[in-house]
Design an enzyme around this catalytic site. Sequence first.
Site, PDB file in Angstrom:
ATOM      1  N   SER A   1      57.812  98.361  14.465  1.00 14.32           N
ATOM      2  CA  SER A   1      57.900  99.426  13.459  1.00 14.32           C
ATOM      3  C   SER A   1      59.237  99.339  12.734  1.00 14.32           C
ATOM      4  CB  SER A   1      57.755 100.809  14.104  1.00 14.32           C
ATOM      5  OG  SER A   1      58.868 101.099  14.930  1.00 14.32           O
TER       6      SER A   1
ATOM      7  N   VAL B   1      64.273  96.534  26.141  1.00 11.45           N
ATOM      8  CA  VAL B   1      65.475  95.719  25.932  1.00 11.45           C
ATOM      9  C   VAL B   1      66.550  95.962  26.985  1.00 11.45           C
ATOM     10  CG1 VAL B   1      65.118  95.436  23.451  1.00 11.45           C
ATOM     11  CG2 VAL B   1      66.463  97.394  24.295  1.00 11.45           C
TER      12      VAL B   1
ATOM     13  N   CYS C   1      66.851  94.992  16.457  1.00  7.69           N
ATOM     14  CA  CYS C   1      66.594  96.231  15.724  1.00  7.69           C
ATOM     15  C   CYS C   1      66.274  97.414  16.632  1.00  7.69           C
ATOM     16  CB  CYS C   1      65.427  96.055  14.751  1.00  7.69           C
ATOM     17  SG  CYS C   1      65.723  94.878  13.431  1.00  7.69           S
TER      18      CYS C   1
ATOM     19  N   SER D   1      75.305 100.655  12.328  1.00  8.69           N
ATOM     20  CA  SER D   1      74.973 101.760  11.430  1.00  8.69           C
ATOM     21  C   SER D   1      76.259 102.184  10.738  1.00  8.69           C
ATOM     22  CB  SER D   1      74.400 102.949  12.222  1.00  8.69           C
ATOM     23  OG  SER D   1      74.384 104.131  11.437  1.00  8.69           O
TER      24      SER D   1
ATOM     25  N   TYR E   1      75.365 108.372  19.286  1.00  6.95           N
ATOM     26  CA  TYR E   1      74.856 107.344  18.383  1.00  6.95           C
ATOM     27  C   TYR E   1      76.002 106.544  17.765  1.00  6.95           C
ATOM     28  CZ  TYR E   1      72.054 105.277  14.621  1.00  6.95           C
ATOM     29  OH  TYR E   1      71.433 104.399  13.767  1.00  6.95           O
TER      30      TYR E   1
ATOM     31  N   LYS F   1      76.785 102.517  18.222  1.00  5.96           N
ATOM     32  CA  LYS F   1      76.789 101.606  17.077  1.00  5.96           C
ATOM     33  C   LYS F   1      78.179 101.050  16.805  1.00  5.96           C
ATOM     34  CE  LYS F   1      72.399 101.787  16.117  1.00  5.96           C
ATOM     35  NZ  LYS F   1      71.557 100.590  16.285  1.00  5.96           N
TER      36      LYS F   1
END
Length: 252
Positions: free
Chosen positions: A15, A57, A83, A145, A158, A162
Amino acid sequence: MLITDTAAIVTGGASGLGAATARSLASRGARVFAVDLPQVITKAPVVDGVNYVGADVTDAEQVQTAVDQAAGGGVPLRIVVNCAGIGPSARVVGRKGPHDFDLFRQVIEVNLIGTFNVLRLAAAAIGQTDADEQGQRGVVVNTASVAAYDGQIGQAAYAASKGGVASLTLPAARDLSSSGIRVMTIAPGIVDTPMLATISEEFRKGLADSVPFPKRLGTPEDYAQLVVGIVEHDYLNGEVIRMDGALRMPPR
């Protein structure tokens, strides 16, 4: 580096960014192994040249199995695109108290440790292939990101995950240079992926208007196009590329 007649691993490949990347690489002649959670794969469309592989993962054995499958497909494993990721939101201290510790750990586990897990195992397999005339064996593209630089309120976990992916880029590229493997990272801005599926059209327009230029949301196809460019551009290595229309995120 050529894409045709190579094997490629794309995590989160069922996706969003991963699916667009898997399609793009397959359309250019790669044999793509799209790695994702089994429950996500069941909803994925059939795409010519894309083989879906169920794996988490963060699980070393499952990722090793996926890597072995990609490396044993009859063409050299050259391309890896990470991803897979999650993006829950929570403040360090919110109305219900301190940030959930297990949630913070989970975000780091998936986004940062999962990326490294795939990187290390795939790079070991790529390093066993024959190099091309330029001494190249492969390229790994990770996903950070803009939150790595402009983390907003509620993005502590988050942004930390990142930021780790961004910081991993250069040392990994240096480590793997002796094997002829490049490492690059893309830091997307606001991209129209399934994560944004629940927001209203009005809010979506506001997000698009906040981008300096072009005034639109990014698309998974924009990301896939950049991946292809990185793979084919042999002198790109050890760098993070912001793909954000010159956006700098505000505090909220």
